[in-house]
Design a protein around this motif. Structure first.
Motif, PDB file in Angstrom:
ATOM      1  N   GLU A  84      16.870   7.629  56.685  1.00 45.73           N
ATOM      2  CA  GLU A  84      16.124   8.333  55.768  1.00 45.73           C
ATOM      3  C   GLU A  84      16.731   8.747  54.506  1.00 45.73           C
ATOM      4  N   LYS A  85      18.199   9.143  54.659  1.00 44.95           N
ATOM      5  CA  LYS A  85      18.949   9.417  53.854  1.00 44.95           C
ATOM      6  C   LYS A  85      19.102   8.247  52.669  1.00 44.95           C
ATOM      7  N   VAL A  86      19.490   6.948  53.312  1.00 41.83           N
ATOM      8  CA  VAL A  86      19.642   5.915  52.571  1.00 41.83           C
ATOM      9  C   VAL A  86      18.406   5.553  51.919  1.00 41.83           C
ATOM     10  N   THR A  87      17.113   5.707  52.357  1.00 40.05           N
ATOM     11  CA  THR A  87      15.926   5.357  51.612  1.00 40.05           C
ATOM     12  C   THR A  87      15.691   6.363  50.574  1.00 40.05           C
ATOM     13  N   ASN A  88      15.982   7.614  50.777  1.00 40.17           N
ATOM     14  CA  ASN A  88      15.748   8.724  49.785  1.00 40.17           C
ATOM     15  C   ASN A  88      16.668   8.406  48.672  1.00 40.17           C
ATOM     16  N   GLU A  89      18.095   7.646  48.881  1.00 41.66           N
ATOM     17  CA  GLU A  89      18.930   7.549  47.714  1.00 41.66           C
ATOM     18  C   GLU A  89      18.572   6.031  47.111  1.00 41.66           C
ATOM     19  N   ASN A  90      17.409   5.718  47.481  1.00 42.52           N
ATOM     20  CA  ASN A  90      17.108   4.246  46.898  1.00 42.52           C
ATOM     21  C   ASN A  90      17.979   3.124  47.025  1.00 42.52           C
ATOM     22  N   LEU A  91      18.603   3.268  48.144  1.00 40.59           N
ATOM     23  CA  LEU A  91      19.871   2.332  48.732  1.00 40.59           C
ATOM     24  C   LEU A  91      19.324   1.413  50.035  1.00 40.59           C
ATOM     25  N   TYR A  92      18.092   1.720  50.260  1.00 46.07           N
ATOM     26  CA  TYR A  92      17.815   0.918  51.556  1.00 46.07           C
ATOM     27  C   TYR A  92      17.577  -0.630  51.581  1.00 46.07           C
ATOM     28  N   GLN A  93      16.980  -0.994  50.423  1.00 45.68           N
ATOM     29  CA  GLN A  93      17.038  -2.403  50.481  1.00 45.68           C
ATOM     30  C   GLN A  93      18.444  -3.035  50.236  1.00 45.68           C
TER      31      GLN A  93
END
Length: 115
Positions: free
Chosen positions: A12-21
């Motif tokens: 979730e943290k990764v996604t919120n930082e726009n680093l998920y992809q």
């Protein structure tokens, strides 16, 4: 179960930082460099990514241990970190290793994004 929620919180943290992809791309790159024919869809939901990675790790640990060790080396998981894995069941061990791998991949993409 606590490990499971830590993994989802991390994603979730990764996604919120726009680093998920970027995390998925890095994971795919490390799998490819380890000569493993597994890959993760960029459109994977975080929960699905976690489950898929855990399934692959279980297979590697039980059937292709050398490939598993090679993957850990490629991802650059520290031995110190692996020594924190303590469990009586393979399922919980795999969940803990899944978290460690995703955490390490996150560190890589965060660092690349920052600098």
């Amino acid at each position: 179960m606590q490990q499971n929620s830590r993994t989802l919180e991390l994603l979730e943290k990764v996604t919120n930082e726009n680093l998920y992809q970027n995390l998925i791309i890095q994971l795919n790159k490390d799998f490819q460099l380890s000569n493993l024919n597994e890959s993760f869809e960029l459109s994977s939901e975080p929960n699905q990514l976690k489950k898929t990675l855990a399934t692959i790790l279980l297979k590697l640990i039980t059937q292709q241990y050398d490939d598993y060790l090679n993957l850990l080396y490629r991802i650059d998981v520290s031995e110190k970190e692996l020594l924190t894995v303590k469990s009586n069941t393979l399922k919980v061990t795999v969940e803990q290793i899944t978290f460690i791998i995703l955490k390490r991949e996150y560190q890589k993409v965060w660092f690349k994004n920052k600098f």
